[in-house]
Structure formats: structure tokens, C-alpha cells
Design a protein around this motif. Structure first.
Motif, PDB file in Angstrom:
ATOM      1  N   PRO A 142       0.837  -1.206   0.000  1.00 20.99           N
ATOM      2  CA  PRO A 142       0.000   0.000   0.000  1.00 20.99           C
ATOM      3  C   PRO A 142       0.877   1.264   0.000  1.00 20.99           C
ATOM      4  CG  PRO A 142      -0.671  -1.534   1.727  1.00 20.99           C
ATOM      5  CD  PRO A 142       0.664  -1.994   1.229  1.00 20.99           C
ATOM      6  N   VAL A 143       0.621   2.167  -0.924  1.00 23.42           N
ATOM      7  CA  VAL A 143       1.385   3.407  -1.043  1.00 23.42           C
ATOM      8  C   VAL A 143       0.449   4.589  -0.806  1.00 23.42           C
ATOM      9  CG1 VAL A 143       2.704   4.894  -2.601  1.00 23.42           C
ATOM     10  CG2 VAL A 143       3.070   2.414  -2.626  1.00 23.42           C
ATOM     11  N   PHE A 144       0.898   5.513   0.033  1.00 24.70           N
ATOM     12  CA  PHE A 144       0.139   6.721   0.323  1.00 24.70           C
ATOM     13  C   PHE A 144       1.015   7.928  -0.005  1.00 24.70           C
ATOM     14  CE2 PHE A 144      -1.214   3.288   3.024  1.00 24.70           C
ATOM     15  CZ  PHE A 144      -2.592   3.305   2.890  1.00 24.70           C
ATOM     16  N   PHE A 145       0.403   8.971  -0.544  1.00 25.45           N
ATOM     17  CA  PHE A 145       1.161  10.177  -0.846  1.00 25.45           C
ATOM     18  C   PHE A 145       0.524  11.373  -0.167  1.00 25.45           C
ATOM     19  CE2 PHE A 145      -1.700   9.596  -4.589  1.00 25.45           C
ATOM     20  CZ  PHE A 145      -2.477  10.738  -4.454  1.00 25.45           C
ATOM     21  N   THR A 146       1.335  12.413   0.044  1.00 26.36           N
ATOM     22  CA  THR A 146       0.811  13.679   0.559  1.00 26.36           C
ATOM     23  C   THR A 146       1.703  14.805   0.064  1.00 26.36           C
ATOM     24  OG1 THR A 146      -0.010  14.843   2.526  1.00 26.36           O
ATOM     25  CG2 THR A 146       2.094  13.688   2.748  1.00 26.36           C
ATOM     26  N   ALA A 147       1.200  16.047   0.180  1.00 30.04           N
ATOM     27  CA  ALA A 147       1.908  17.231  -0.308  1.00 30.04           C
ATOM     28  C   ALA A 147       2.145  17.131  -1.816  1.00 30.04           C
ATOM     29  CB  ALA A 147       3.226  17.425   0.431  1.00 30.04           C
ATOM     30  N   ILE A 148       1.121  16.679  -2.523  1.00 27.41           N
ATOM     31  CA  ILE A 148       1.182  16.535  -3.984  1.00 27.41           C
ATOM     32  C   ILE A 148       0.333  17.642  -4.616  1.00 27.41           C
ATOM     33  CG2 ILE A 148       0.725  15.008  -5.941  1.00 27.41           C
ATOM     34  CD1 ILE A 148       2.837  13.927  -4.012  1.00 27.41           C
ATOM     35  N   THR A 149       0.906  18.324  -5.590  1.00 29.47           N
ATOM     36  CA  THR A 149       0.170  19.412  -6.245  1.00 29.47           C
ATOM     37  C   THR A 149      -0.991  18.885  -7.079  1.00 29.47           C
ATOM     38  OG1 THR A 149       2.119  20.830  -6.314  1.00 29.47           O
ATOM     39  CG2 THR A 149       0.362  21.314  -7.888  1.00 29.47           C
ATOM     40  N   ASP A 150      -0.699  17.972  -7.995  1.00 26.02           N
ATOM     41  CA  ASP A 150      -1.729  17.451  -8.904  1.00 26.02           C
ATOM     42  C   ASP A 150      -1.463  15.968  -9.171  1.00 26.02           C
ATOM     43  OD1 ASP A 150      -3.504  16.821 -10.901  1.00 26.02           O
ATOM     44  OD2 ASP A 150      -3.121  18.609 -12.092  1.00 26.02           O
ATOM     45  N   PRO A 151      -2.149  15.085  -8.452  1.00 26.37           N
ATOM     46  CA  PRO A 151      -1.930  13.642  -8.611  1.00 26.37           C
ATOM     47  C   PRO A 151      -2.189  13.134 -10.024  1.00 26.37           C
ATOM     48  CG  PRO A 151      -3.188  14.087  -6.623  1.00 26.37           C
ATOM     49  CD  PRO A 151      -3.134  15.371  -7.395  1.00 26.37           C
ATOM     50  N   LEU A 152      -3.086  13.817 -10.761  1.00 29.80           N
ATOM     51  CA  LEU A 152      -3.412  13.380 -12.120  1.00 29.80           C
ATOM     52  C   LEU A 152      -2.293  13.726 -13.094  1.00 29.80           C
ATOM     53  CD1 LEU A 152      -7.195  14.323 -12.348  1.00 29.80           C
ATOM     54  CD2 LEU A 152      -6.221  12.027 -12.152  1.00 29.80           C
ATOM     55  N   ASN A 166      -2.515   0.273  -6.082  1.00 29.44           N
ATOM     56  CA  ASN A 166      -2.079   0.183  -4.687  1.00 29.44           C
ATOM     57  C   ASN A 166      -1.786   1.552  -4.088  1.00 29.44           C
ATOM     58  OD1 ASN A 166       0.210   0.587  -6.341  1.00 29.44           O
ATOM     59  ND2 ASN A 166       1.562  -0.193  -4.751  1.00 29.44           N
ATOM     60  N   ILE A 167      -2.469   2.620  -4.569  1.00 29.57           N
ATOM     61  CA  ILE A 167      -2.081   3.958  -4.141  1.00 29.57           C
ATOM     62  C   ILE A 167      -3.268   4.894  -3.950  1.00 29.57           C
ATOM     63  CG2 ILE A 167      -1.743   4.705  -6.536  1.00 29.57           C
ATOM     64  CD1 ILE A 167       0.613   6.436  -5.458  1.00 29.57           C
ATOM     65  N   THR A 168      -3.130   5.773  -2.971  1.00 29.03           N
ATOM     66  CA  THR A 168      -4.042   6.896  -2.765  1.00 29.03           C
ATOM     67  C   THR A 168      -3.324   7.885  -1.863  1.00 29.03           C
ATOM     68  OG1 THR A 168      -6.313   7.537  -2.218  1.00 29.03           O
ATOM     69  CG2 THR A 168      -5.223   6.020  -0.700  1.00 29.03           C
ATOM     70  N   GLY A 169      -3.991   9.002  -1.542  1.00 33.80           N
ATOM     71  CA  GLY A 169      -3.333   9.975  -0.681  1.00 33.80           C
ATOM     72  C   GLY A 169      -4.036  11.317  -0.680  1.00 33.80           C
ATOM     73  N   THR A 170      -3.260  12.368  -0.387  1.00 27.55           N
ATOM     74  CA  THR A 170      -3.819  13.708  -0.277  1.00 27.55           C
ATOM     75  C   THR A 170      -3.024  14.707  -1.105  1.00 27.55           C
ATOM     76  OG1 THR A 170      -2.477  14.157   1.704  1.00 27.55           O
ATOM     77  CG2 THR A 170      -4.692  13.288   2.052  1.00 27.55           C
ATOM     78  N   SER A 171      -3.736  15.659  -1.670  1.00 31.08           N
ATOM     79  CA  SER A 171      -3.119  16.767  -2.403  1.00 31.08           C
ATOM     80  C   SER A 171      -3.128  18.000  -1.509  1.00 31.08           C
ATOM     81  CB  SER A 171      -3.888  17.052  -3.688  1.00 31.08           C
ATOM     82  OG  SER A 171      -3.468  18.274  -4.258  1.00 31.08           O
ATOM     83  N   ASP A 172      -2.109  18.846  -1.655  1.00 30.03           N
ATOM     84  CA  ASP A 172      -2.045  20.065  -0.845  1.00 30.03           C
ATOM     85  C   ASP A 172      -2.589  21.281  -1.591  1.00 30.03           C
ATOM     86  OD1 ASP A 172      -0.076  20.426  -2.708  1.00 30.03           O
ATOM     87  OD2 ASP A 172       1.569  20.640  -1.288  1.00 30.03           O
ATOM     88  N   THR A 173      -3.218  21.055  -2.726  1.00 26.92           N
ATOM     89  CA  THR A 173      -3.661  22.166  -3.568  1.00 26.92           C
ATOM     90  C   THR A 173      -5.156  22.413  -3.441  1.00 26.92           C
ATOM     91  OG1 THR A 173      -1.899  21.729  -5.161  1.00 26.92           O
ATOM     92  CG2 THR A 173      -3.726  23.071  -5.908  1.00 26.92           C
ATOM     93  N   HIS A 174      -5.478  23.514  -2.795  1.00 26.38           N
ATOM     94  CA  HIS A 174      -6.870  23.956  -2.775  1.00 26.38           C
ATOM     95  C   HIS A 174      -7.134  24.631  -4.115  1.00 26.38           C
ATOM     96  CE1 HIS A 174     -10.478  26.202  -1.771  1.00 26.38           C
ATOM     97  NE2 HIS A 174     -10.597  25.493  -0.661  1.00 26.38           N
TER      98      HIS A 174
END
Length: 359
Positions: A142-152, A166-174
Motif C-alpha cells: 500500500p502506497v500513500f502520498f501527501t503534499a502533492i500538487t496534482d496527482p493526475l 495500490n495507491i491513494t493519498g492527499t493533495s495540498d492544492t486547494h
């Protein structure tokens, strides 16, 4: 010698036969005696048994470089784990690795975590996440990401609602952060026309941020003036190259520029140039003003997503990518004074934003 009577002889003969039968003598088949219950009691067995300690989960955390925003994300993630019983050194073993801004090190860390078969990996920043995704492709880690501008655009996921794999997470871009920043620049400094932007064109997340900034600038009649810094040692020179060419500075969420933020701050303060930034931690560390989110909270949210997977409550690819729900404007009072800005004069413009004032 005393003779033995017939009666006594008969008695001795019977005793001998019994003795031989009991000893299995005479080649005859012995009669099995009832087996004694020699098995230890449950209490005795438990007392002598050494219980094997439960194996700790192995969690890897990596980030491209160390700076306040990324560090806060990491701390938030670890706190979420700890609050839910996943305590480092007790129930989990957390291995943290920083690439120190070196792309080859990013790949080395990713390869190590994959070969170690971590039970979960947190990748902080776009370069780190891209390397981890590539290295763990085809595995069930399982891979998690954070502080990502644009995951796409970073090609971390194909679908924000259902990432899959196997991945999901959070973007820091409002979605409104950059546009709000450019609008505020024009309100605070109506005479400003040119915005100096310092970033590393080799960072995919930075390119996205700068492209979005250019679109917002065009909407508000601002002109971008770019300065590239491919590594931390080039940041100060990039900032100096903008003197006389830009009315204000804007530092986007660029890991290279933010990692060397103090060098830009010195140039801004020495030359009385207002310096705007792309996230709140950079305001706390000397930028004049910026819109952003709380990176600790963002990391904590990512940790809660990881907990669901570690507990078997959800599959990682079924958890939607999350975005900041709140956008705040922060203003650094000391930075304003150091950059020659009359903050009191600007407060009527700032008050409607209900800004966070950092002393």
C-alpha cells in the motif's frame, strides 16, 4: 538346611509366576499397565512456554527534501498512526529517508523500500511519490502520498475518486489558492505589474503550479517573470536576477525554492521587495503572505487513510484522493517590516480575509 513343606512350595511357585508375569519375563506377552497421566497441566505448560512477540509492521516514509511543510506532513502522519495504536518502536517500525533534493537518491530509497517489502509506504512530495509508484508497480504494497500538487498530471493516479492499484493519498492544492493569491497581490499593491517567480522547472509539481499561476496572473493583469533554479545553490542567484525586473516575488510550492527559502528572504529583505509564497509554513518562516492549508492536518488525514488499510477496513485503491477543505490567508508581521511594507496601511484590504497574523 530346613526343608520346605509342600504348602510353602506351592505358595512360592505362585509368587514366582506372578513376579515373572509382572516383569514380562518368560517371553510371554506383557500386560500393559494403565498409563499414568504424565502430561503437564495447562498452567505448567503456559509457565514454561516462551511467547513469541508479535511481528512489527514495517512502514517506510520518504520525502524529496526537508523543509517545514513536508516535515509537518510527516509528523501529522506519524501522529495519526500513534493515536490509533500504531506506535513507532512498539507495534510498528518506521523507517524515514530524505533524498536531500537528489533525484538519484529518490530512486535508491524507493528501490530499498520495495525490496524490504514494507507493509506501507508514505511518499511526501511529487518526485518521491513518482519514484515509489514506479518501483512498487505490480506489488501489493500500500502506497500513500501527501503534499502533492496534482496527482493526475503527476500520473500517480488515473481517477481521483477511485485511484485503483495500490495507491491513494492527499493533495495540498486547494483549487482557489493560487487565484486568491494573485487577486490579493493586485489588491495590496495595485501598482505592481510584474511578478517574479522562482522555481525548479525539473519538478513536475512546480511546472503545474507555475502554469496555474500564469493563468491567474493573466486574469488579473499581472505579468510573470521567471527565474529557474535547478538546485538549492542556484536559488539565491535566481532571486537576485529578478531585482529590477519584478515588482513582487512569488514562491510557489516548489521543493527546491522552499528548501532554500532563507536565501530568497534575504534578497527580499535587503531590497524591500514584497515576497508572497504558496503555502502557510513559508509565511511562518519569513514570507510576507500566502494562502494555504495546515500541512500537519494534511499528513494526519493521510495517516487516517493508512490506518483503514492496515486494519483491513478498506482497500487502498478504493479510497478517494483527498484535498484541503479549508483555505486560509496568513500574514507575517515581522516579514512585512523587514521587507519595507506598511502593514497598518494594508489592513483595511486584509481584514475581509480574516487573516492569520504571525508575529
Amino acid at each position: 538346611m530346613k526343608k520346605i513343606g509342600k504348602k510353602h512350595w506351592t505358595t512360592l511357585t505362585l509368587l514366582s509366576c506372578l513376579f515373572l508375569a509382572a516383569c514380562g519375563g518368560g517371553g510371554g506377552k506383557a500386560v500393559d499397565a494403565p498409563k499414568a497421566d504424565t502430561a503437564p497441566s495447562t498452567q505448567q505448560a503456559d509457565a514454561g512456554k516462551t511467547e513469541k512477540p508479535a511481528e512489527k509492521l514495517k512502514i517506510g516514509i520518504t520525502q524529496i527534501v526537508e523543509h517545514p511543510s513536508l516535515d509537518a506532513s510527516r509528523e501529522g502522519f506519524i501522529k495519526a498512526l500513534s493515536d490509533n495504536g500504531y506506535v513507532d518502536g512498539e507495534t510498528v517500525e518506521i523507517e524515514y529517508q530524505s533524498a536531500q533534493g537528489d533525484q538519484s537518491t529518490v530512486s535508491t530509497i524507493a528501490q530499498k523500500f520495495a525490496s524490504d517489502k514494507k507493509d506501507a509506504i508514505l511518499a511526501i512530495s511529487t518526485p518521491s511519490a513518482q519514484a515509489i509508484v514506479k518501483t512498487t508497480e505490480g506489488t501489493d504494497i500500500p502506497v500513500f502520498f501527501t503534499a502533492i500538487t496534482d496527482p493526475l498530471s503527476a500520473k500517480l493516479v488515473d481517477n481521483l475518486e477511485k485511484p485503483g492499484k495500490n495507491i491513494t493519498g492527499t493533495s495540498d492544492t486547494h483549487p482557489d489558492a493560487i487565484k486568491s493569491m494573485m487577486k490579493t497581490i493586485t489588491e495590496l499593491f495595485p501598482d505592481a505589474k510584474k511578478v517574479g517567480v522562482i522555481y525548479n522547472s525539473g519538478e513536475a509539481n512546480s511546472v503545474v503550479n507555475v502554469d496555474n499561476a500564469k493563468k491567474a496572473m493573466a486574469e488579473f493583469g499581472l505579468e510573470p517573470v521567471e527565474a529557474n533554479a535547478s538546485n538549492a545553490t542556484e536559488v539565491k542567484q535566481a532571486a537576485e536576477s529578478l531585482l529590477g525586473r519584478a515588482d513582487v516575488l512569488y514562491i510557489p510550492k516548489d521543493n527546491t525554492a522552499v528548501g532554500a527559502l532563507q536565501a530568497i528572504i534575504k534578497v527580499a529583505e535587503d531590497n524591500d521587495v514584497p515576497m508572497f509564497v504558496g503555502e502557510m509554513d513559508s509565511v511562518k518562516n519569513g514570507g510576507f503572505a500566502g494562502f494555504g492549508t495546515d500541512y500537519f492536518e494534511l499528513g494526519y488525514l493521510t495517516g487516517e487513510m493508512a490506518i483503514k488499510v492496515l486494519k483491513g477496513e478498506a482497500k487502498v485503491g478504493d479510497i478517494p484522493v483527498q484535498f484541503p477543505k479549508e483555505l486560509k490567508l496568513a500574514v507575517n508581521k515581522k516579514a512585512a517590516a523587514n521587507e519595507g511594507i506598511d502593514l497598518e496601511k494594508l489592513m483595511p484590504v486584509l481584514n475581509p480575509y480574516n487573516p492569520v497574523i504571525i508575529e
